[in-house]
Design a protein around this motif. Structure first.
Motif, PDB file in Angstrom:
ATOM      1  N   ASP A  63      48.861  30.830  29.178  1.00  0.00           N
ATOM      2  CA  ASP A  63      48.869  32.225  29.628  1.00  0.00           C
ATOM      3  C   ASP A  63      47.475  32.666  30.063  1.00  0.00           C
ATOM      4  OD1 ASP A  63      51.575  32.424  29.077  1.00  0.00           O
ATOM      5  OD2 ASP A  63      51.255  33.289  27.075  1.00  0.00           O
ATOM      6  N   THR A  64      46.461  32.274  29.322  1.00  0.00           N
ATOM      7  CA  THR A  64      45.083  32.629  29.652  1.00  0.00           C
ATOM      8  C   THR A  64      44.696  32.026  30.996  1.00  0.00           C
ATOM      9  OG1 THR A  64      44.517  32.709  27.309  1.00  0.00           O
ATOM     10  CG2 THR A  64      42.686  32.530  28.852  1.00  0.00           C
ATOM     11  N   TYR A  65      45.043  30.761  31.203  1.00  0.00           N
ATOM     12  CA  TYR A  65      44.731  30.101  32.464  1.00  0.00           C
ATOM     13  C   TYR A  65      45.473  30.774  33.626  1.00  0.00           C
ATOM     14  CZ  TYR A  65      44.035  26.519  35.996  1.00  0.00           C
ATOM     15  OH  TYR A  65      43.703  25.863  37.155  1.00  0.00           O
ATOM     16  N   ALA A  66      46.744  31.091  33.433  1.00  0.00           N
ATOM     17  CA  ALA A  66      47.535  31.761  34.472  1.00  0.00           C
ATOM     18  C   ALA A  66      46.934  33.120  34.803  1.00  0.00           C
ATOM     19  CB  ALA A  66      48.987  31.903  34.024  1.00  0.00           C
ATOM     20  N   ALA A  67      46.492  33.855  33.810  1.00  0.00           N
ATOM     21  CA  ALA A  67      45.870  35.158  34.041  1.00  0.00           C
ATOM     22  C   ALA A  67      44.555  34.990  34.807  1.00  0.00           C
ATOM     23  CB  ALA A  67      45.634  35.880  32.717  1.00  0.00           C
ATOM     24  N   TYR A  68      43.793  33.967  34.442  1.00  0.00           N
ATOM     25  CA  TYR A  68      42.539  33.693  35.145  1.00  0.00           C
ATOM     26  C   TYR A  68      42.810  33.383  36.621  1.00  0.00           C
ATOM     27  CZ  TYR A  68      38.655  30.929  36.908  1.00  0.00           C
ATOM     28  OH  TYR A  68      37.659  30.430  37.704  1.00  0.00           O
ATOM     29  N   ILE A  69      43.757  32.503  36.893  1.00  0.00           N
ATOM     30  CA  ILE A  69      44.101  32.139  38.278  1.00  0.00           C
ATOM     31  C   ILE A  69      44.551  33.381  39.049  1.00  0.00           C
ATOM     32  CG2 ILE A  69      45.740  30.835  39.725  1.00  0.00           C
ATOM     33  CD1 ILE A  69      43.489  29.121  38.528  1.00  0.00           C
TER      34      ILE A  69
END
Length: 164
Positions: free
Chosen positions: A5-11
């Motif tokens: 989720d953190t990576y998806a939010a960053y992207i």
């Protein structure tokens, strides 16, 4: 929040950049093939938006767009120029220009315009490029012609100006 989720939010938070790819075709006299879109004013090189959602590369996009727009399925030659064009009212565009090669009389006779997008095509000598292509696009095509003449390398541009 999970790592995924953190990576998806960053992207999702990263700036959006569009990619376009075009082919620089010449005839035997060195004139540039331009197309006239029906959806905006002015002229352009055969080409368009790279469909990155499908995993398409800029080189593949230039070939696909050439086939769709003018009916010629030709492999792209070397990359002549890459141009970072700042956007007003849209994200920036990274525009790739490939060597499409020299078109024979038979090639020119085989051009079939995509009527949904194009009104016409023409061959334009170098000295008239900026009469048909304004701003960054005109400068980009002139630099791509210079790069083609130089015989090697790729020009890096920002808004159609060479980066030294």
């Amino acid at each position: 929040m999970t790592t995924t989720d953190t990576y998806a939010a960053y992207i999702a938070s990263l700036p959006r950049v569009l990619a376009g790819a075009a082919a620089l075709f010449l005839d035997a006299e060195g004139r540039v093939l331009l197309v006239e879109p029906n959806y905006r004013e002015g002229w352009a090189l055969p080409g368009g938006t790279v469909e990155s959602d499908d995993g398409e590369t800029p080189r593949q996009g230039a070939r696909r767009e050439t086939l769709e727009e003018i009916g010629l399925d030709r492999p792209m030659g070397r990359l002549l120029a890459v141009d970072w064009v700042h956007g007003t009212g849209r994200p920036p565009v990274v525009a790739y220009v490939y060597d499409g090669g020299v078109l024979t009389e038979a090639d020119l006779g085989a051009i079939v315009l995509q009527e949904e997008e194009l009104l016409s095509w023409r061959l334009v000598p170098r000295e008239q490029i900026t009469d048909h292509l304004s701003g960054a696009l005109g400068r980009r095509v002139l630099v791509a012609l210079d790069t083609l003449t130089e015989g090697s390398g790729t020009a890096e541009l920002e808004n159609g100006h060479r980066v030294e």
